[in-house]
Design a protein around this motif. Structure first.
Motif, PDB file in Angstrom:
ATOM      1  N   GLN A 187     -52.760 -46.413 -90.787  1.00  0.00           N
ATOM      2  CA  GLN A 187     -53.759 -45.405 -91.110  1.00  0.00           C
ATOM      3  C   GLN A 187     -53.795 -44.256 -90.102  1.00  0.00           C
ATOM      4  OE1 GLN A 187     -57.675 -47.078 -91.189  1.00  0.00           O
ATOM      5  NE2 GLN A 187     -58.710 -45.115 -91.296  1.00  0.00           N
ATOM      6  N   SER A 196     -62.887 -48.892 -92.361  1.00  0.00           N
ATOM      7  CA  SER A 196     -61.731 -48.623 -91.504  1.00  0.00           C
ATOM      8  C   SER A 196     -60.868 -49.866 -91.571  1.00  0.00           C
ATOM      9  CB  SER A 196     -62.178 -48.349 -90.064  1.00  0.00           C
ATOM     10  OG  SER A 196     -61.087 -48.085 -89.233  1.00  0.00           O
ATOM     11  N   THR A 198     -57.526 -50.575 -90.979  1.00  0.00           N
ATOM     12  CA  THR A 198     -56.670 -50.970 -89.866  1.00  0.00           C
ATOM     13  C   THR A 198     -57.142 -50.179 -88.660  1.00  0.00           C
ATOM     14  OG1 THR A 198     -55.024 -49.251 -90.355  1.00  0.00           O
ATOM     15  CG2 THR A 198     -54.652 -51.411 -91.332  1.00  0.00           C
ATOM     16  N   ALA A 199     -56.587 -50.480 -87.493  1.00  0.00           N
ATOM     17  CA  ALA A 199     -56.957 -49.698 -86.318  1.00  0.00           C
ATOM     18  C   ALA A 199     -56.686 -48.225 -86.606  1.00  0.00           C
ATOM     19  CB  ALA A 199     -56.156 -50.159 -85.105  1.00  0.00           C
ATOM     20  N   PRO A 200     -57.702 -47.357 -86.519  1.00  0.00           N
ATOM     21  CA  PRO A 200     -57.541 -45.968 -86.959  1.00  0.00           C
ATOM     22  C   PRO A 200     -56.631 -45.179 -86.029  1.00  0.00           C
ATOM     23  CG  PRO A 200     -59.655 -46.260 -85.879  1.00  0.00           C
ATOM     24  CD  PRO A 200     -59.044 -47.627 -85.990  1.00  0.00           C
ATOM     25  N   GLN A 683     -55.657 -55.401 -82.773  1.00  0.00           N
ATOM     26  CA  GLN A 683     -56.334 -54.214 -83.262  1.00  0.00           C
ATOM     27  C   GLN A 683     -57.851 -54.363 -83.100  1.00  0.00           C
ATOM     28  OE1 GLN A 683     -54.804 -52.815 -87.218  1.00  0.00           O
ATOM     29  NE2 GLN A 683     -53.588 -54.691 -87.058  1.00  0.00           N
ATOM     30  N   GLU A 684     -58.481 -53.361 -82.558  1.00  0.00           N
ATOM     31  CA  GLU A 684     -59.942 -53.287 -82.511  1.00  0.00           C
ATOM     32  C   GLU A 684     -60.371 -52.400 -83.672  1.00  0.00           C
ATOM     33  OE1 GLU A 684     -63.693 -54.244 -81.113  1.00  0.00           O
ATOM     34  OE2 GLU A 684     -61.804 -54.929 -80.235  1.00  0.00           O
ATOM     35  N   ILE A 685     -61.025 -52.988 -84.688  1.00  0.00           N
ATOM     36  CA  ILE A 685     -61.387 -52.262 -85.902  1.00  0.00           C
ATOM     37  C   ILE A 685     -62.914 -52.228 -85.979  1.00  0.00           C
ATOM     38  CG2 ILE A 685     -61.097 -52.100 -88.403  1.00  0.00           C
ATOM     39  CD1 ILE A 685     -58.597 -53.806 -88.131  1.00  0.00           C
ATOM     40  N   ASP A 686     -63.497 -51.197 -85.433  1.00  0.00           N
ATOM     41  CA  ASP A 686     -64.942 -51.019 -85.445  1.00  0.00           C
ATOM     42  C   ASP A 686     -65.270 -49.916 -86.445  1.00  0.00           C
ATOM     43  OD1 ASP A 686     -65.181 -52.851 -83.250  1.00  0.00           O
ATOM     44  OD2 ASP A 686     -64.558 -51.214 -81.933  1.00  0.00           O
ATOM     45  N   PHE A 687     -66.201 -50.156 -87.331  1.00  0.00           N
ATOM     46  CA  PHE A 687     -66.475 -49.175 -88.370  1.00  0.00           C
ATOM     47  C   PHE A 687     -67.952 -49.175 -88.732  1.00  0.00           C
ATOM     48  CE2 PHE A 687     -65.517 -53.129 -90.503  1.00  0.00           C
ATOM     49  CZ  PHE A 687     -66.411 -53.201 -91.554  1.00  0.00           C
ATOM     50  N   GLY A 698     -61.690 -56.942 -86.027  1.00  0.00           N
ATOM     51  CA  GLY A 698     -60.305 -56.634 -85.710  1.00  0.00           C
ATOM     52  C   GLY A 698     -59.411 -57.818 -85.948  1.00  0.00           C
ATOM     53  N   TYR A 734     -58.053 -61.946 -88.936  1.00  0.00           N
ATOM     54  CA  TYR A 734     -59.058 -60.894 -89.038  1.00  0.00           C
ATOM     55  C   TYR A 734     -60.424 -61.523 -88.785  1.00  0.00           C
ATOM     56  CZ  TYR A 734     -61.763 -56.900 -90.410  1.00  0.00           C
ATOM     57  OH  TYR A 734     -62.635 -55.846 -90.383  1.00  0.00           O
TER      58      TYR A 734
END
Length: 889
Positions: A187, A196, A198-200, A683-687, A698, A734
């Motif tokens: 992404q 979000s 994947t990790a943006p 991956q850190e995926i914060d949304f 993540g 995940y």
């Protein structure tokens, strides 16, 4: 591994330095089909063993000469505006000069709308098919023929849409608004979606070779490249790329936007476009030509119009954009110097997503809001929702290319980039109460320098260097209600406001070394290593940057502690609560912090050319990136920064490319196919959900599949292209629900795992194919019809109910498009009339869907009691007809 590489490189260098063969001469003459000489043609000589390229131009007599040429196999390329390019492989002889007779045939297919003139060879010409063949990785070049497929008002994101594996999601159809680009599942950008996935920001984006993705957030604002008509070409690299070409966010690949370049001849072009919904566009390019070694190009454009989504009150969600660029090139015997500047600003109203089926949402006039009831392309009225989003970028850069000797070159690039995003939202019926309005004004200032050295030896081409960049990023944002004392324009926090103003200091550094070892001319082995460092500092300055309405006290927080338990919480007393129950809250973290991490990125690439027409290649590359920061949560602000972890991408690829210049039935064609496998871990995926809920999560994901492309010119008036990708992807791990991925793992907190689910919004197939045909009479083109198809396969949806991926799918879709161009050419000027019809069959489709938690549209339900589990969508654009007239002189 590293010790072995260093020892091998040293031994190779020692052998390489023992002797050099004497040079020879290559000369020639460039003529047209009638035998008339062609002056000011750009001639390039590429050493097929070392990859070194030297340039010259033909004189008034059409002749050129290269002196002191090595005896390695060489490739001659001749280019002149209005003619087809000429290429020929030669093997120089030591005893006498090699002479080339280059005959150029007139190009009959229409050139780009505003791109004209022979690009100065010391600028940045379109990579040739021979360049693609020589690259030991997957590289897809989109020239003007394919960029035109996006339409005359397309922006940067739509230009990418034609490349294999691309999935572009947005809420408009022009370059004024924002889009998310997904390339083989990775992404970049953000178009206002509620997820979000994947990790943006994991694709590197460059403009004329300069990185323009924000190093702190990782994101590229696609609206900062709003004008399609002033781009020369795109070059898409799949995978991180070689160490010397890699940036801080190149996990899944890189996209180079090359604007119009300085040319050898004077010319000017203007283009005027009229489209549906009042869409209008003006674009221009002017070039001084080469004057005593100086060449300058200026270009830009302005666009405006409404969106295809209309409210019941007639509000058309209008947008507008503008951009301007300037680039000056000075060439001299010892190299070249470039100075460039680019400014772009684009903005537009952003319509909300829309439910696909009637779920009981009631608009102010009593209409049920959904695609099934209020209309497939309907939008809320202005009084219920109006959010205007502006993106701005100013870029200034300089580049020096110095020939220290016949075998040593020094390159340096320095740049400054200012990025600003501003959006306002007034009287939002979906966020009533203390946070009914929004004033968002984050901005970044980035300074960078990259230096590199190239040393060409008989059996090695050695590159080493690095870059250093420093960024100041401010995350300023305010949600407020004027009735409760808040003000956006005056930055006043009222009762119940939500606000932030965090300052991030981002420093990235990288050092690289790579060696193109070629023991024989047809074998290239390229080991490399890159050492990277990331440093992020943070401080919360909201109390300094905002004023507070009388009596207002905010709730504060320190990311090192759980909310409500840290020593900073409510230090000024109990926080003010608004009449609607909202607590005044600083989204930042009062405790400042600083974290640094470093890593080593090994890589190995190789290619073999058993025949002139075949290249077989493969490689393995590792890269790292820092976690994205900013917004209303995430690392430092709501996540303990001691868990600052670098994400890792490990990319493997192997493939083959074929190029024939005179193939029976296909003419000049190139084709390629590759298999890839990417492991993207930590991956850190914060949304933030559409309802404003901050969620941290993540994990690790894998992607594997096939990319393929095909370009053919069976005749001078026929062009065929195809781009294909087939892919599968899944999250091997995940986790969602805890403060962060790292904290869930380290502290064994109560987090929910959704392992082995597919990655959302990765189409199983993408296909773009088209044919352009010039209808001729007496060897002159009368009209050129074009037809192309765009297919996006099925995709798995994201759920805001769980904050995780699902196995539920959205449907595939195919869009047919067509255009026709009528050129009118005179001796020194020309007119083009063009008609584009996008979505020819008026197909109704959604380019993005997600599963709603129900919170976003809750205020439109009686009693604010909203169901969940229904589908919200952004519809794709309906049929649109554009007319463009171009004048070139």
């Amino acid at each position: 591994m590293l010790k072995t590489w260093v020892f091998g490189a040293c031994m190779a260098l020692l052998v390489s330095c023992t002797s050099y063969a004497a040079g020879t001469q290559i000369d020639g003459k460039v003529v047209d089909a009638s035998g008339s000489v062609i002056p000011k043609a750009a001639v390039s000589l590429t050493n097929l063993t070392t990859s070194k390229v030297i340039h010259t131009t033909t004189g008034g007599d059409g002749r050129f000469v290269f002196m002191d040429v090595s005896l390695d196999p060489q490739l001659i390329t001749v280019e002149k505006s209005g003619f087809e390019s000429f290429t020929e492989r030669v093997t120089p002889a030591a005893q006498h000069a090699t002479t080339i007779e280059a005959m150029l045939n007139v190009a009959t297919l229409s050139e780009s709308v505003v791109v004209r003139g022979t690009v100065d060879p010391e600028a940045k010409p379109v990579p040739t098919r021979e360049d693609v063949m020589m690259t030991p990785e997957t590289l897809r070049v989109l020239d003007r023929k394919q960029l035109d497929a996006g339409g005359p008002v397309a922006g940067g994101a739509q230009m990418i849409a034609s490349t294999p594996g691309a999935n572009v999601v947005g809420y408009g159809e022009s370059g004024s608004t924002k889009y998310t680009v997904i390339l083989n599942g990775i992404q970049q950008g953000w178009a206002g979606e509620a997820t979000s996935f994947t990790a943006p920001g994991s694709l590197g984006i460059t403009f004329d070779g300069v990185p323009v993705g924000d190093p702190a957030t990782g994101l590229w604002q696609s609206a900062t490249m709003p004008q399609n008509l002033v781009m020369q070409n795109l070059a898409v690299t799949y995978g991180p790329g070689q160490p010397m070409n890699r940036w801080y966010n190149s996990v899944g690949g890189g996209v180079e936007f090359t604007p119009v370049q300085p040319t050898l001849d004077r010319h000017a072009s203007i283009a005027l476009t009229q489209g549906p919904y009042g869409q209008q566009n003006f674009a221009f390019v002017g070039n001084t030509g080469n004057f005593h070694g100086w060449s300058t190009v200026v270009g830009g454009g302005l666009g405006r119009g409404n969106d295809f989504r209309q409210g019941p009150d007639g509000f058309g969600n209008p947008s507008k954009n503008g951009s301007v660029l300037g680039k000056t090139l000075k060439t001299f015997s010892a190299g070249s110097i470039v100075l460039g500047v680019f400014y772009a600003k684009a903005g537009g109203y952003r319509p909300t997503v829309i439910p696909t089926a009637d779920v009981g949402l009631i608009e102010p006039d009593g209409t049920h809001f959904s695609q099934a009831t209020s209309g497939y392309y309907s939008a809320l009225p202005y009084a219920a929702y109006n959010k205007y989003d502006t993106n701005e970028m100013f870029l200034a850069y300089g580049r020096e290319n110095l020939f220290l000797s016949s075998r040593s070159t020094l390159q340096n690039m320095t740049w400054f980039n200012h990025i600003r995003r501003f959006h306002r939202r007034n009287d939002d019926a979906l966020s009533e109460g203390a946070q009914v309005d929004e004033w968002n004004n984050p901005h970044s200032n980035i300074f960078g320098d990259q230096v590199g050295m190239t040393e060409v030896l008989p059996y090695n081409t050695v590159n080493f260097g690095g870059y250093l960049l420093h960024e100041n990023y401010n995350s300023r944002n305010l949600f407020y209600n004027p009735a409760y004392g808040g003000s956006g324009a005056h930055e006043v926090v009222g009762a119940g406001s939500k606000f932030r103003s965090g300052y991030f200091q981002q420093d990235n550094v990288a050092f690289y070394a790579q060696d193109d070892f070629h023991p024989v001319a047809r074998v290239h082995i390229v080991p490399g290593v890159r050492v990277v460092g990331f440093s992020t500092g943070y401080s919360d300055q909201a109390a300094r940057d905002f004023s507070f309405a009388p009596g207002v006290i905010s709730s504060t927080h320190c990311a090192l502690y759980a909310a409500g338990s840290d020593p900073y919480h409510n230090v000024l007393g109990d926080p003010t609560v608004a009449p609607d129950g909202s607590t005044t809250k600083d989204q930042g973290s009062l405790c400042g912090a600083h974290e640094s991490r470093s890593a080593i990125e090994p890589s190995i690439d190789a290619s073999v050319t058993p025949y002139d027409w075949l290249t077989i290649y493969g490689g393995y590359d590792v890269t790292y990136r820092s976690p994205a920061v900013g917004g209303g949560g995430g690392m430092f602000q709501s996540v303990d920064p001691t868990y600052y972890t670098l994400a890792k991408g490990a990319y493997t690829q192997g493939g083959a490319k074929v190029h024939f210049r005179h193939a029976p039935g296909l003419g000049n064609f190139i084709a390629g196919a590759n298999y890839f496998h990417l492991n993207y871990t930590n991956q850190e995926i914060d949304f933030e959900t559409a309802a404003g809920l901050q969620i941290s999560g993540g994990g690790d994901s894998t992607y594997h599949g096939v990319d393929a492309f095909f370009d053919a010119d069976p005749s001078s008036n026929l062009h065929i292209f195809l781009n294909f990708a087939g892919e599968a992807s899944n999250f091997t791990r995940y986790i969602v629900g805890g403060p962060s991925l790292a904290e869930c793992s380290a502290q064994q907190l109560s987090c929910t795992a959704y392992n082995n689910l597919p990655v959302s919004y990765v189409p199983n197939v993408t296909l773009n194919t088209g044919v352009y045909y010039g209808i001729q009479r007496d060897h002159k083109e009368l009209v050129e019809p074009r037809f192309w198809l765009e297919t996006t396969g099925s995709q798995y949806l994201w759920s805001n109910n769980t904050g995780a991926p699902t196995t539920q799918k959205m449907s595939s879709f195919t869009v047919a498009n067509a255009s026709v161009t009528a050129p009118f050419n005179f001796e020194k000027q020309s007119f083009n009339l063009k008609l584009d019809v996008l979505n020819l069959a008026n197909t109704k489709y959604n380019e993005w869907e997600y599963i709603s938690s129900g919170g976003y549209f809750a205020p439109l339900y009686p009693g604010n009691t909203a169901p969940s589990g229904y589908i919200n969508a952004y519809p794709g654009a309906p049929r649109a007809v554009f007319g463009t007239i171009t004048y070139q002189f």
